[in-house]
Each structure stands twice: as C-alpha cells, then as structure tokens.
Design a protein around this motif. Structure first.
Motif, PDB file in Angstrom:
ATOM      1  N   SER A 226      93.679  25.435  13.391  1.00 30.70           N
ATOM      2  CA  SER A 226      93.188  26.381  12.391  1.00 30.70           C
ATOM      3  C   SER A 226      94.336  27.222  11.886  1.00 30.70           C
ATOM      4  N   ALA A 227      94.599  27.145  10.585  1.00 28.39           N
ATOM      5  CA  ALA A 227      95.705  27.894   9.996  1.00 28.39           C
ATOM      6  C   ALA A 227      95.304  29.315   9.629  1.00 28.39           C
ATOM      7  N   THR A 228      94.056  29.489   9.143  1.00 28.58           N
ATOM      8  CA  THR A 228      93.626  30.809   8.672  1.00 28.58           C
ATOM      9  C   THR A 228      92.310  31.255   9.283  1.00 28.58           C
ATOM     10  N   THR A 252     104.172  25.103  18.405  1.00 29.00           N
ATOM     11  CA  THR A 252     105.144  25.934  19.119  1.00 29.00           C
ATOM     12  C   THR A 252     105.667  27.032  18.204  1.00 29.00           C
ATOM     13  N   GLN A 253     105.864  26.689  16.942  1.00 30.56           N
ATOM     14  CA  GLN A 253     106.247  27.675  15.931  1.00 30.56           C
ATOM     15  C   GLN A 253     105.046  27.912  15.035  1.00 30.56           C
ATOM     16  N   PRO A 254     104.266  28.966  15.286  1.00 30.46           N
ATOM     17  CA  PRO A 254     103.045  29.211  14.510  1.00 30.46           C
ATOM     18  C   PRO A 254     103.343  29.375  13.022  1.00 30.46           C
ATOM     19  N   GLY A 300      88.975  18.912  14.386  1.00 29.76           N
ATOM     20  CA  GLY A 300      88.860  19.759  13.196  1.00 29.76           C
ATOM     21  C   GLY A 300      90.200  20.198  12.661  1.00 29.76           C
ATOM     22  N   TYR A 301      90.286  20.356  11.338  1.00 34.02           N
ATOM     23  CA  TYR A 301      91.549  20.697  10.693  1.00 34.02           C
ATOM     24  C   TYR A 301      91.300  21.140   9.253  1.00 34.02           C
ATOM     25  N   PRO A 302      92.207  21.935   8.690  1.00 31.88           N
ATOM     26  CA  PRO A 302      92.159  22.200   7.241  1.00 31.88           C
ATOM     27  C   PRO A 302      92.756  21.012   6.486  1.00 31.88           C
TER      28      PRO A 302
END
Length: 378
Positions: A226-228, A252-254, A300-302
């Motif tokens: 989930s990005a947002t 690892t790097q958000p 799940g993913y955007p």
C-alpha cells in the motif's frame, strides 16, 4: 467515516436536485432560517466539522461550491488523512485552507487540474464535473444507451460517457424539460444536504461468513503493498470479513509522497517506470510465518501505469504458490485490474490464480466485504 467515501460521492450526485424535509432547527447562522429545507443539514455538517460558515455569522447557503471547497469537504469527510508535499498548481497557495484537500484529492485522482499547471481553485463545480468524478470512482465503466437529454449537445465530450452512466444508474437526475444542465453549479446548501443524507443513512448489513474458523487457525492470508493507505484499508476489510491473517509488503526504502508524485519529472516512480532494471525493489521481508498453512492468498496492490505496483513483484517472485488459490485485488482511481493479475501469475509460475477485483480508492467496507464473502471460500 473514511470507509464511506465512495458512497458520499454517489450521494453527491444523486441528491443534486433533492430537498430533504427538515424540522425547524436553530443553526446559529443569520442567513439560514430555522425552517429552511437545508437547515438540519447545515447543522449536521457544522457539528461534524465538514463545513463551516463564511464569517460574520453567515453560512451563505446559496453560494456556489468551488473546486477547492469540494476537494476540501471530501478530504474532511474521508478523515483528513495525512498528506505532504503540497500541491503542484500555479493557482493554489501553499499553506492555504484548501492545500491539503487539493493535494489529497488530486493524488487520489478525484479531481484533476485543467492543464498548464492550473487547478481552477475558485471555479464553481459543475454538474458534469461531479458526474465525471463519480464515473471515475466507479472504474470508468461503459454506459448502456440511454435517452438523450434535451441539452445533450452542451455536455462536454470528456463527460459524455459519465453522464450517460450516471443517468442509466439513476445517480444524477435531469431537470425540468429533460435537461441535464451540465454547466449548472451546486450551492453550499445542496452540498450540506448531500453529505448529511449519506452519512446518516444506514450501512447495509453484511452477513457473517459461514463456519468462521478460529482466529489462530486461519487458512486465508491477505498480502498487500500500500503506497497511500488505500490498498491497506481494502485489505483490512477483506481480512476482517474472512477472519484472515495479513502480511504487508514493505520496501526497504519506503516511498515518500515526493517519490510517488508521477506528475513530477524525475520522481522515483517515474525513474523506475522508465528503467525496468530499477523495479527490483528490495523488501524488508518476503517470508510469511506458516506460509504452508494458507490455502488462499489475496494479493493486493495499487495500479501503476496499468500494472501492479512493482514492489508486489518482489514478493511474488520470492514465494512458492503451489497448491494455493491466489486472488489479486487492486485499488485505483480510474484504471481497471487489466492484465496485472495475469502478469503476476506468469511471474509466480505456480498457484491457481483467479480473476481478481478492482476497487476504487474510497471503496466502502460493506462493498469490499460483500465481494469477499461472495467468493464462498471454503
């Protein structure tokens, strides 16, 4: 309140011409009579922090609703989630009352700019614009043929399908003389009534899943990137409905808000999109405890550029899905599921991958739960 965001949008159009019967109430505003049809609604939005007055004890019920106002009201109704980075429009001022609302609304694809760096901050919101917002959040579906409005020729090309879809589904009604009045504006009183009408309606009951397994012995896992927070929210609804366990895909790097801003040339997602070698995203972990015990795995993913956000690839490549039913789901403001599930299945090479489902960024819990329970998983 956030979980009802999509339905707020549907109510927004459905009630454009509706006047809700109200009993006499004291609103505290000098320009709102206690027996006005919108008095109760204005009291409601004020008490719930959705809308306020315009100063000097006035609400300005007949005033038009600007694009900035609409974005801000919807932002508040969605729980005022954290945003950062500010807007990227030349006609919006940093630190203004509308800055977070416009930033959030545009990042989620709810309201878009005009081009040339303009948002149209103070422009009134038209009926065809609202219909288009609703249509986008429904996934930009095709529209069956419907009776033309008498002013059909006045409807902008970009909104034509949205207006047809809204009419066929009874979402936006016409006005007298079979007119849609596409350029007509909405008042602050109408918006207040729209918000109250939805937020006070009852949520449809969702049946409990049959034979709910013990919480410590779930055979269903919900994996998500989930990005947002939109995909995380949908994933949590699925997990709650099915009593499933969850696993978050964490780079690892958000990704920061600036990283995710695809409108900025050279942003992280743009660089990764242009150079596929950069999409092998390192994750904090790809190992799921008791992986072998799960019979069904939701992924799940955007949607990024028509495919699954690439951190999802890293998880899929690292795990063996043999013997598992895999059900993809995605969140998107406009794009559909497309070939994203098929591409992930090809990448995995194992597992029984199903068709999957696309949800809007503001999908309600009842909508998501009904879909998950309808799968009738054993």
């Amino acid at each position: 309140m956030k979980k009802r965001f999509l339905s707020i949008l549907f109510a927004l159009a459905l009630l454009l011409n509706a006047m809700i019967p109200a009993y006499a109430v004291s609103t505290g505003f000098s320009d709102v009579a206690s027996d006005a049809w919108y008095a109760q609604a204005i009291t409601y939005v004020q008490e719930n922090g959705l809308m306020s007055g315009v100063g000097t004890g006035r609400f300005d019920p007949d005033g038009t609703t600007s694009r900035a106002m609409l974005a801000t009201v919807l932002y508040r109704a969605s729980g005022s989630p954290s945003v950062s980075g500010g807007t990227h429009f030349t006609d919006t001022a940093p630190g203004s009352w509308y800055t977070d609302g416009i930033d959030w609304a545009t990042r989620n694809g709810l309201v878009v700019g005009y081009g040339n760096g303009l948002f149209g901050t103070n422009d009134p919101v038209s009926r065809e614009q609202i219909a288009t917002i609703l249509w986008r959040h429904a996934g930009s579906p095709s529209a069956q043929g419907s009776q033309d409005f008498a002013d059909e020729g006045s409807i902008a090309t970009y909104a034509a399908t949205a207006v047809d879809w809204a009419r066929v589904n009874g979402i936006v009604n016409g006005k007298a003389g079979n007119r849609f009045d596409p350029k007509g504006n909405t008042t602050r009183a109408e918006v207040a009534a729209i918000l109250q009408s939805y937020l006070t309606m009852s949520t449809p009951d969702v049946p409990d899943p049959p034979d709910t397994p013990d919480e410590t012995e779930s055979s269903v896992l919900v994996v998500y990137f989930s990005a947002t927070s939109s995909t995380e929210r949908v994933g949590s609804y699925i997990a709650e409905a099915l009593n499933a366990d969850t696993f978050e895909i964490t780079p690892t790097q958000p990704y920061t808000s600036e990283d995710l801003n695809w409108t900025t040339p050279g942003s992280r997602v743009n660089r990764e999109h242009d150079d596929e070698s950069m999409r092998n995203i390192a994750l904090t972990s790809t190992t799921v405890s008791n992986w072998d015990s799960y019979d069904t795995v939701f992924i799940g993913y955007p949607i990024w550029w028509g495919i699954a956000a690439w951190p999802t690839d890293s998880f899929v490549k690292a795990n063996d899905f043999t013997g598992k039913t895999v059900i993809p789901f995605c969140t998107s403001s406009s794009s559909g599921l497309g070939q994203s599930g098929t591409l992930l299945a090809n990448l995995a090479g194992t597992g029984n991958w199903q068709t999957g489902q696309r949800f809007s960024s503001g999908a309600s819990q009842s909508q998501v739960s009904a879909w998950a329970l309808g799968l009738d998983l054993q």
